[in-house]
Design an enzyme around this catalytic site. Sequence first.
Site, PDB file in Angstrom:
ATOM      1  N   CYS A 147       0.861  -1.190   0.000  1.00 46.42           N
ATOM      2  CA  CYS A 147       0.000   0.000   0.000  1.00 46.42           C
ATOM      3  C   CYS A 147       0.894   1.236   0.000  1.00 46.42           C
ATOM      4  O   CYS A 147       1.663   1.429   0.953  1.00 46.42           O
ATOM      5  CB  CYS A 147      -0.888  -0.019   1.238  1.00 46.42           C
ATOM      6  SG  CYS A 147      -1.958   1.429   1.361  1.00 46.42           S
ATOM      7  N   HIS A 238      -2.705  -4.009 -10.827  1.00 51.91           N
ATOM      8  CA  HIS A 238      -3.376  -2.789 -11.305  1.00 51.91           C
ATOM      9  C   HIS A 238      -3.722  -2.925 -12.786  1.00 51.91           C
ATOM     10  O   HIS A 238      -2.925  -3.440 -13.570  1.00 51.91           O
ATOM     11  CB  HIS A 238      -2.463  -1.574 -11.118  1.00 51.91           C
ATOM     12  CG  HIS A 238      -2.208  -1.249  -9.674  1.00 51.91           C
ATOM     13  ND1 HIS A 238      -3.015  -0.405  -8.934  1.00 51.91           N
ATOM     14  CD2 HIS A 238      -1.270  -1.721  -8.808  1.00 51.91           C
ATOM     15  CE1 HIS A 238      -2.570  -0.346  -7.693  1.00 51.91           C
ATOM     16  NE2 HIS A 238      -1.521  -1.135  -7.586  1.00 51.91           N
ATOM     17  N   GLU A 293     -10.435   0.690  -5.871  1.00 53.82           N
ATOM     18  CA  GLU A 293      -9.440  -0.201  -5.286  1.00 53.82           C
ATOM     19  C   GLU A 293     -10.002  -1.591  -4.988  1.00 53.82           C
ATOM     20  O   GLU A 293     -11.145  -1.730  -4.523  1.00 53.82           O
ATOM     21  CB  GLU A 293      -8.913   0.381  -3.972  1.00 53.82           C
ATOM     22  CG  GLU A 293      -7.909   1.491  -4.148  1.00 53.82           C
ATOM     23  CD  GLU A 293      -7.118   1.730  -2.887  1.00 53.82           C
ATOM     24  OE1 GLU A 293      -6.833   0.745  -2.170  1.00 53.82           O
ATOM     25  OE2 GLU A 293      -6.792   2.905  -2.604  1.00 53.82           O
ATOM     26  N   CYS A 302      -4.560   6.468  -4.309  1.00 59.79           N
ATOM     27  CA  CYS A 302      -3.961   5.122  -4.301  1.00 59.79           C
ATOM     28  C   CYS A 302      -2.513   5.287  -4.732  1.00 59.79           C
ATOM     29  O   CYS A 302      -2.249   5.645  -5.893  1.00 59.79           O
ATOM     30  CB  CYS A 302      -4.721   4.208  -5.262  1.00 59.79           C
ATOM     31  SG  CYS A 302      -4.044   2.529  -5.346  1.00 59.79           S
ATOM     32  N   GLY A 305      -1.327   2.685  -7.123  1.00 61.06           N
ATOM     33  CA  GLY A 305      -2.049   2.948  -8.375  1.00 61.06           C
ATOM     34  C   GLY A 305      -1.434   4.094  -9.154  1.00 61.06           C
ATOM     35  O   GLY A 305      -1.359   4.054 -10.390  1.00 61.06           O
TER      36      GLY A 305
HETATM   37  N1  LIG Z   1      -6.523  -1.958  -2.106  1.00 63.29           N
HETATM   38  C1  LIG Z   1      -5.149  -2.267  -2.516  1.00 63.29           C
HETATM   39  C2  LIG Z   1      -4.186  -2.044  -1.327  1.00 63.29           C
HETATM   40  C3  LIG Z   1      -4.092  -0.585  -0.953  1.00 63.29           C
HETATM   41  C4  LIG Z   1      -3.460   0.183  -2.070  1.00 63.29           C
HETATM   42  C5  LIG Z   1      -3.629   1.689  -2.013  1.00 63.29           C
HETATM   43  N2  LIG Z   1      -4.417   2.205  -0.928  1.00 63.29           N
HETATM   44  C6  LIG Z   1      -2.290   2.365  -2.095  1.00 63.29           C
HETATM   45  O1  LIG Z   1      -2.142   3.484  -1.565  1.00 63.29           O
HETATM   46  O2  LIG Z   1      -1.387   1.784  -2.751  1.00 63.29           O
HETATM   47  C7  LIG Z   1      -5.044  -3.738  -2.966  1.00 63.29           C
HETATM   48  O3  LIG Z   1      -5.854  -4.558  -2.521  1.00 63.29           O
HETATM   49  O4  LIG Z   1      -4.107  -4.016  -3.730  1.00 63.29           O
END
Ligand SMILES: N[C@H](CCC[C@H](N)C(=O)O)C(=O)O
Length: 359
Positions: A147, A238, A293, A302, A305
């Site tokens: 994350c 992604h 997400e 994100c 992301g």
């Molecule tokens: N929901 C994402 C994890 C958090 C990613 C996001 N909040 C970031 O800042 O990179 C997943 O399941 O891959």
Amino acid sequence: MAITATISVPFTSPSRRTLASVNSLSPRSTRSTLPTPQRTFKYPNSRLVVSSMSTETAVKTSSASFLNRKESGFLHFAKYHGLGNDFVLIDNRDSSEPKISAEKAVQLCDRNFGVGADGVIFVLPGISGTDYTMRIFNSDGSEPEMCGNGVRCFAKFVSQLENLHGRHSFTIHTGAGLIIPEVLEDGNVRVDMGEPILKASDVPTKLHANKDNAVVKSELVVDGVIWHVTCVSMGNPHCVTFSREGSQNLLVDELKLAEIGPKFEHHEVFPARTNTEFVQVLSNSHLKMCVWERGAGATLACGTGACATVVAAVLEGRAGRNCTVDLPGGPLQIEWREEDNHVYMTGSADVVYYGSLPL
Ligand SMILES: N[C@H](CCC[C@H](N)C(=O)O)C(=O)O
């Protein structure tokens, strides 16, 4: 109407800390004792219930006392956000297993019946010589590999726990491998996010590779519409899209994210589900993005992301390697550096409050 809450974030005298050195990683800076700064946090257009403490009381009840609470039977936490992507952070340095289960994390993340957050992040002891380990549960209870916004919050939280000041960095073991955040003098955090993973089967996606081993601007039918997608992993999967049939340049503000997001997330070509970034190109170094997400839905930002988005933009020839990525919660600076093939992310991470919950 903006409401300003003043929270004193005092720094006490530094405590001794052994410096773990892993490989030739940059050593952390030495600490210095700083005066107690006053920081103000602005919460535009939102209702903030300021606790009954007067400003005077708040100055006396320093964050250090909150961070050192150890009363048993309670879960002590800090609430942080990275551009509005918000997390409950738990000091888990005394155990190698998270203090709460994924099911409890779901309850904690509930914005009506719990604290409310996009995820719960644990500061665990390091593994194989790293300073720390980071684990995270999404608000749906799933456990992602990494994350980006969360690791910036992690770094600022550890800085407070360890009473570190000035520029310093940490080595963190994550599901995406070694991640190195550096806290900068201005309070922002710069993170070496490692190399992007482009091999289709490693993202993972069942879409056929069409550029070397990668999926670049490939067709994907979602809800009867042909989208053009590029698939990138930053440790987590992604799917990045800039266009679809009939719209060569997406206007992200016009998208019905809650409708289309889950159809990408659960599409059968993504065996581990996926995060999906919908991107509008503003210039060769400026992108605008909204995100659905995996395991958290529409968030304000994100970090992984944003990294995947710049990699995809370069692969599709839509932007350069150094971009500002505008997310609904604010901007991130992303560089996909040619010399080492690593992606670097720079952005803010701020504490909102400290809390305790009966276990
Ligand atoms: N929901 C994402 C994890 C958090 C990613 C996001 N909040 C970031 O800042 O990179 C997943 O399941 O891959």
